[in-house]
Design a protein around this motif. Sequence first.
Motif, PDB file in Angstrom:
ATOM      1  N   GLY A   1       0.811  -1.205   0.000  1.00  0.00           N
ATOM      2  CA  GLY A   1       0.000   0.000   0.000  1.00  0.00           C
ATOM      3  C   GLY A   1       0.845   1.257   0.000  1.00  0.00           C
ATOM      4  N   GLY A   2       0.173   2.388  -0.304  1.00  0.00           N
ATOM      5  CA  GLY A   2       0.824   3.681  -0.158  1.00  0.00           C
ATOM      6  C   GLY A   2       0.723   4.167   1.282  1.00  0.00           C
ATOM      7  N   PHE A   3      -0.515   4.289   1.773  1.00  0.00           N
ATOM      8  CA  PHE A   3      -0.780   4.619   3.174  1.00  0.00           C
ATOM      9  C   PHE A   3      -2.224   4.241   3.443  1.00  0.00           C
ATOM     10  N   PHE A   4      -2.423   3.120   4.118  1.00  0.00           N
ATOM     11  CA  PHE A   4      -3.774   2.642   4.397  1.00  0.00           C
ATOM     12  C   PHE A   4      -4.406   3.450   5.530  1.00  0.00           C
ATOM     13  N   GLU A   5      -5.705   3.683   5.414  1.00  0.00           N
ATOM     14  CA  GLU A   5      -6.456   4.434   6.431  1.00  0.00           C
ATOM     15  C   GLU A   5      -7.924   4.011   6.394  1.00  0.00           C
ATOM     16  N   GLY A   6      -8.676   4.477   7.415  1.00  0.00           N
ATOM     17  CA  GLY A   6     -10.120   4.322   7.463  1.00  0.00           C
ATOM     18  C   GLY A   6     -10.641   2.904   7.406  1.00  0.00           C
ATOM     19  N   PRO A   7     -10.001   1.911   8.036  1.00  0.00           N
ATOM     20  CA  PRO A   7     -10.469   0.533   7.900  1.00  0.00           C
ATOM     21  C   PRO A   7     -11.841   0.337   8.527  1.00  0.00           C
ATOM     22  N   ARG A   8     -12.663  -0.453   7.860  1.00  0.00           N
ATOM     23  CA  ARG A   8     -13.989  -0.803   8.353  1.00  0.00           C
ATOM     24  C   ARG A   8     -14.277  -2.258   8.002  1.00  0.00           C
ATOM     25  N   TRP A   9     -15.172  -2.892   8.766  1.00  0.00           N
ATOM     26  CA  TRP A   9     -15.630  -4.246   8.462  1.00  0.00           C
ATOM     27  C   TRP A   9     -17.107  -4.196   8.122  1.00  0.00           C
ATOM     28  N   ARG A  10     -17.479  -4.731   6.961  1.00  0.00           N
ATOM     29  CA  ARG A  10     -18.881  -4.731   6.551  1.00  0.00           C
ATOM     30  C   ARG A  10     -19.094  -5.815   5.495  1.00  0.00           C
ATOM     31  N   ASP A  11     -20.219  -6.486   5.614  1.00  0.00           N
ATOM     32  CA  ASP A  11     -20.618  -7.492   4.623  1.00  0.00           C
ATOM     33  C   ASP A  11     -19.545  -8.555   4.405  1.00  0.00           C
ATOM     34  N   GLY A  12     -18.894  -8.953   5.495  1.00  0.00           N
ATOM     35  CA  GLY A  12     -17.967 -10.067   5.423  1.00  0.00           C
ATOM     36  C   GLY A  12     -16.591  -9.763   4.876  1.00  0.00           C
TER      37      GLY A  12
ATOM     38  N   HIS B   1       5.677  13.093   1.617  1.00  0.00           N
ATOM     39  CA  HIS B   1       6.813  13.043   0.692  1.00  0.00           C
ATOM     40  C   HIS B   1       7.561  11.713   0.786  1.00  0.00           C
ATOM     41  N   ASN B   2       7.450  11.030   1.912  1.00  0.00           N
ATOM     42  CA  ASN B   2       8.060   9.706   2.048  1.00  0.00           C
ATOM     43  C   ASN B   2       7.161   8.596   1.531  1.00  0.00           C
ATOM     44  N   ARG B   3       5.859   8.700   1.783  1.00  0.00           N
ATOM     45  CA  ARG B   3       4.933   7.595   1.512  1.00  0.00           C
ATOM     46  C   ARG B   3       4.428   7.567   0.071  1.00  0.00           C
ATOM     47  N   ALA B   4       4.160   8.739  -0.497  1.00  0.00           N
ATOM     48  CA  ALA B   4       3.507   8.764  -1.803  1.00  0.00           C
ATOM     49  C   ALA B   4       4.285   8.049  -2.908  1.00  0.00           C
ATOM     50  N   PRO B   5       5.627   8.143  -2.945  1.00  0.00           N
ATOM     51  CA  PRO B   5       6.338   7.536  -4.076  1.00  0.00           C
ATOM     52  C   PRO B   5       6.533   6.024  -3.954  1.00  0.00           C
ATOM     53  N   VAL B   6       6.286   5.433  -2.803  1.00  0.00           N
ATOM     54  CA  VAL B   6       6.633   4.027  -2.569  1.00  0.00           C
ATOM     55  C   VAL B   6       5.405   3.240  -2.125  1.00  0.00           C
ATOM     56  N   ARG B   7       5.557   1.928  -2.038  1.00  0.00           N
ATOM     57  CA  ARG B   7       4.454   1.050  -1.662  1.00  0.00           C
ATOM     58  C   ARG B   7       4.897   0.159  -0.500  1.00  0.00           C
ATOM     59  N   GLU B   8       5.077   0.815   0.668  1.00  0.00           N
ATOM     60  CA  GLU B   8       5.596   0.145   1.848  1.00  0.00           C
ATOM     61  C   GLU B   8       4.573  -0.017   2.964  1.00  0.00           C
ATOM     62  N   ALA B   9       3.340   0.434   2.756  1.00  0.00           N
ATOM     63  CA  ALA B   9       2.295   0.286   3.773  1.00  0.00           C
ATOM     64  C   ALA B   9       1.759  -1.141   3.773  1.00  0.00           C
ATOM     65  N   VAL B  10       1.347  -1.606   4.946  1.00  0.00           N
ATOM     66  CA  VAL B  10       0.812  -2.960   5.084  1.00  0.00           C
ATOM     67  C   VAL B  10      -0.418  -2.947   5.977  1.00  0.00           C
ATOM     68  N   LEU B  11      -1.316  -3.895   5.718  1.00  0.00           N
ATOM     69  CA  LEU B  11      -2.386  -4.205   6.651  1.00  0.00           C
ATOM     70  C   LEU B  11      -1.949  -5.391   7.486  1.00  0.00           C
ATOM     71  N   LEU B  12      -2.023  -5.229   8.802  1.00  0.00           N
ATOM     72  CA  LEU B  12      -1.658  -6.273   9.751  1.00  0.00           C
ATOM     73  C   LEU B  12      -2.895  -6.688  10.533  1.00  0.00           C
ATOM     74  N   ALA B  13      -2.869  -7.867  11.114  1.00  0.00           N
ATOM     75  CA  ALA B  13      -4.003  -8.310  11.928  1.00  0.00           C
ATOM     76  C   ALA B  13      -3.544  -9.201  13.057  1.00  0.00           C
ATOM     77  N   THR B  14      -4.326  -9.190  14.129  1.00  0.00           N
ATOM     78  CA  THR B  14      -4.148 -10.100  15.250  1.00  0.00           C
ATOM     79  C   THR B  14      -5.523 -10.351  15.855  1.00  0.00           C
ATOM     80  N   GLU B  15      -5.578 -11.274  16.791  1.00  0.00           N
ATOM     81  CA  GLU B  15      -6.853 -11.615  17.430  1.00  0.00           C
ATOM     82  C   GLU B  15      -6.882 -11.088  18.857  1.00  0.00           C
TER      83      GLU B  15
END
Length: 299
Positions: free
Chosen positions: A13-24, A276-290
Motif C-alpha cells: 500500500g501507499g498509506f492505508f487508512e479508514g479501515p472498516r468491516w462490513r458485509d464479510g 513526501h516519504n509515503r507517496a512515491p513508494v508502496r511500503e504500507a501494510v495491513l496487519l491483523a491479530t486476534e
Amino acid sequence: MAERTVRTVLPGGGFFEGPRWRDGTWWVSDFYRHTVSRVSADGQETVQFEVPGQPSGMGWLPDGSLVVVSMKTHEVLRWDGSSLSTYADLSEHCGGHLNDLVVDATGHVFAGDFGYDLMGGGAVATASLKRIDPDGSVSVAADGLQFPNGAVITPDGGTLVVGETLGNRYTAFDLAPDGSLTNRRVWASLGQEVTGATTEEVLGQLAVAPDGCALDADGCIWAADAVGGRVVRVAEGGEIVDAVAAPEGLGVYACMLGGDDGRTLLMCAAPDFYEHNRAPVREAVLLATEVDVPQAGLP
C-alpha cells in the motif's frame, strides 16, 4: 500485555487508512494510490473506486450508500455502488486536510480535519468536528479540538468519543437524536496538556497520539498510537489495559475490529506518515491479530 501473533494481511500500500468491516470483508482507503478497496480476510484486494482528492475515513448511510472523505478537496463523497458524487462540501470549516469520519445510526456524519497544513509545515492550530445532516446541510458540531481524528459511537447511540491526536486525549460528548453534541468532557487523559507552534514541538510532548480507532464490547477503545508504533486498548479515564506492538520499523495509524466474530484487530501500518516519504513508494501494510473482546458500536 498479552503475547499475540501479528500477521500480514495485505502488503504493497501507499498509506492505508479508514479501515472498516462490513458485509464479510474489510474496507480500506489508501491515501496515495487514491483507492477505496474491499479486502477479504485472506488478503485479496478488490478496488471499488478511486478518489483523486485522496480518500480517508468512510461509513455507511442508513440507505446503504457509502460516504468517504476526499481529503484535499474538503468534500465527503457518496458512492451508491456504481457512481461517485459529492455529498457535502466542508471547505468553509476546514483549516487543513479533511480526515476521518463516523456516521451515526440516523445518518449524521461527523468529520474532523487536520486544522493546519501538516504536510507543508504550517503552524499548529486547533480544528472543528463538522456535522453533515441527512438533508446535506453542514455545521460545526464542536470546535477547539487538537486534531480531531478517529471517533466512535456507543451501542446505545448516546455518546460520541473522538480522539485528539495532538492533544494526548479522548474527548466525549452526549449525542442527541438530532445530531447535536453536548456535555463535552475528557473521556481519557493520556498525557500532559500539549503546547507548541510546530508539529515537531507537539509530537515531542505526546505520550499517545490517538489515531484511527475501534470500540469494543467492554467499552474500551483500541487506538492506533501514531507516535508509538503500536495499538493501545484504552479504558475510560485513560488507563492503557493492553497493547500490541507493530513489527520493528512500522508505525500504526488506524485500526478496526471486525471479522466474523468481531475479534480480529486490523491495523494500518507504514514506516511513517509523511506524504513526501509515503507517496512515491508502496511500503504500507495491513496487519491483523486476534483479541478477546469483540467490536461494539460504530463505526
